[in-house]
Design a protein around this motif. Structure first.
Motif, PDB file in Angstrom:
ATOM      1  N   PRO A 189      32.880 -18.536 -18.364  1.00 35.57           N
ATOM      2  CA  PRO A 189      34.311 -18.735 -18.581  1.00 35.57           C
ATOM      3  C   PRO A 189      34.899 -19.699 -17.544  1.00 35.57           C
ATOM      4  O   PRO A 189      34.414 -19.783 -16.418  1.00 35.57           O
ATOM      5  CB  PRO A 189      34.903 -17.342 -18.392  1.00 35.57           C
ATOM      6  CG  PRO A 189      33.773 -16.398 -18.554  1.00 35.57           C
ATOM      7  CD  PRO A 189      32.550 -17.136 -18.108  1.00 35.57           C
ATOM      8  N   ALA A 190      35.923 -20.397 -17.926  1.00 39.25           N
ATOM      9  CA  ALA A 190      36.588 -21.345 -17.032  1.00 39.25           C
ATOM     10  C   ALA A 190      38.091 -21.128 -17.120  1.00 39.25           C
ATOM     11  O   ALA A 190      38.590 -20.496 -18.057  1.00 39.25           O
ATOM     12  CB  ALA A 190      36.244 -22.769 -17.423  1.00 39.25           C
ATOM     13  N   LEU A 191      38.791 -21.656 -16.136  1.00 44.96           N
ATOM     14  CA  LEU A 191      40.235 -21.497 -16.065  1.00 44.96           C
ATOM     15  C   LEU A 191      40.851 -22.801 -15.584  1.00 44.96           C
ATOM     16  O   LEU A 191      40.413 -23.361 -14.578  1.00 44.96           O
ATOM     17  CB  LEU A 191      40.576 -20.364 -15.084  1.00 44.96           C
ATOM     18  CG  LEU A 191      42.039 -20.125 -14.783  1.00 44.96           C
ATOM     19  CD1 LEU A 191      42.743 -19.551 -16.018  1.00 44.96           C
ATOM     20  CD2 LEU A 191      42.171 -19.139 -13.629  1.00 44.96           C
ATOM     21  N   ASN A 192      41.835 -23.269 -16.295  1.00 42.80           N
ATOM     22  CA  ASN A 192      42.581 -24.448 -15.842  1.00 42.80           C
ATOM     23  C   ASN A 192      43.804 -23.973 -15.078  1.00 42.80           C
ATOM     24  O   ASN A 192      44.537 -23.098 -15.551  1.00 42.80           O
ATOM     25  CB  ASN A 192      43.028 -25.303 -17.031  1.00 42.80           C
ATOM     26  CG  ASN A 192      41.857 -25.978 -17.707  1.00 42.80           C
ATOM     27  OD1 ASN A 192      40.898 -26.359 -17.066  1.00 42.80           O
ATOM     28  ND2 ASN A 192      41.932 -26.098 -19.019  1.00 42.80           N
ATOM     29  N   VAL A 193      44.009 -24.534 -13.908  1.00 44.84           N
ATOM     30  CA  VAL A 193      45.127 -24.130 -13.052  1.00 44.84           C
ATOM     31  C   VAL A 193      45.978 -25.363 -12.760  1.00 44.84           C
ATOM     32  O   VAL A 193      45.446 -26.409 -12.386  1.00 44.84           O
ATOM     33  CB  VAL A 193      44.616 -23.518 -11.725  1.00 44.84           C
ATOM     34  CG1 VAL A 193      45.767 -23.100 -10.844  1.00 44.84           C
ATOM     35  CG2 VAL A 193      43.686 -22.348 -11.998  1.00 44.84           C
TER      36      VAL A 193
END
Length: 79
Positions: free
Chosen positions: A2-6
């Motif tokens: 999983p990845a997250l854009n911040v």
């Protein structure tokens, strides 16, 4: 994985870049490590940590050391 854009403000992003450069780590690694550290600080301690903190933060430290059979006092020179 999983990845997250911040999203960061320009100022935050530039500060992050500077810190990563000073530490000689990629920005992604810095953010991931900071996040992991934050999570670890906010998780309840495991049982071993609780015992350690209770033993070494309490007034019974000398008794705990004696009970454990630890004798690392000063070595007296032979006469």
């Amino acid at each position: 994985m999983p990845a997250l854009n911040v999203d960061f403000s320009e100022e935050e992003f530039n500060e992050l870049r500077e810190v990563a450069k000073e530490l000689r780590v990629p920005m992604k690694a810095l953010v991931k490590a900071a996040t992991a550290d934050h999570i670890a600080r906010h998780r309840p301690p495991c049982e071993a940590e609780v015992v350690f903190q209770r033993t070494f933060a309490g007034p019974d430290l000398a008794a705990a050391i004696t009970a454990a059979g630890v004798d690392d006092g000063p070595v007296r020179p032979a006469a």
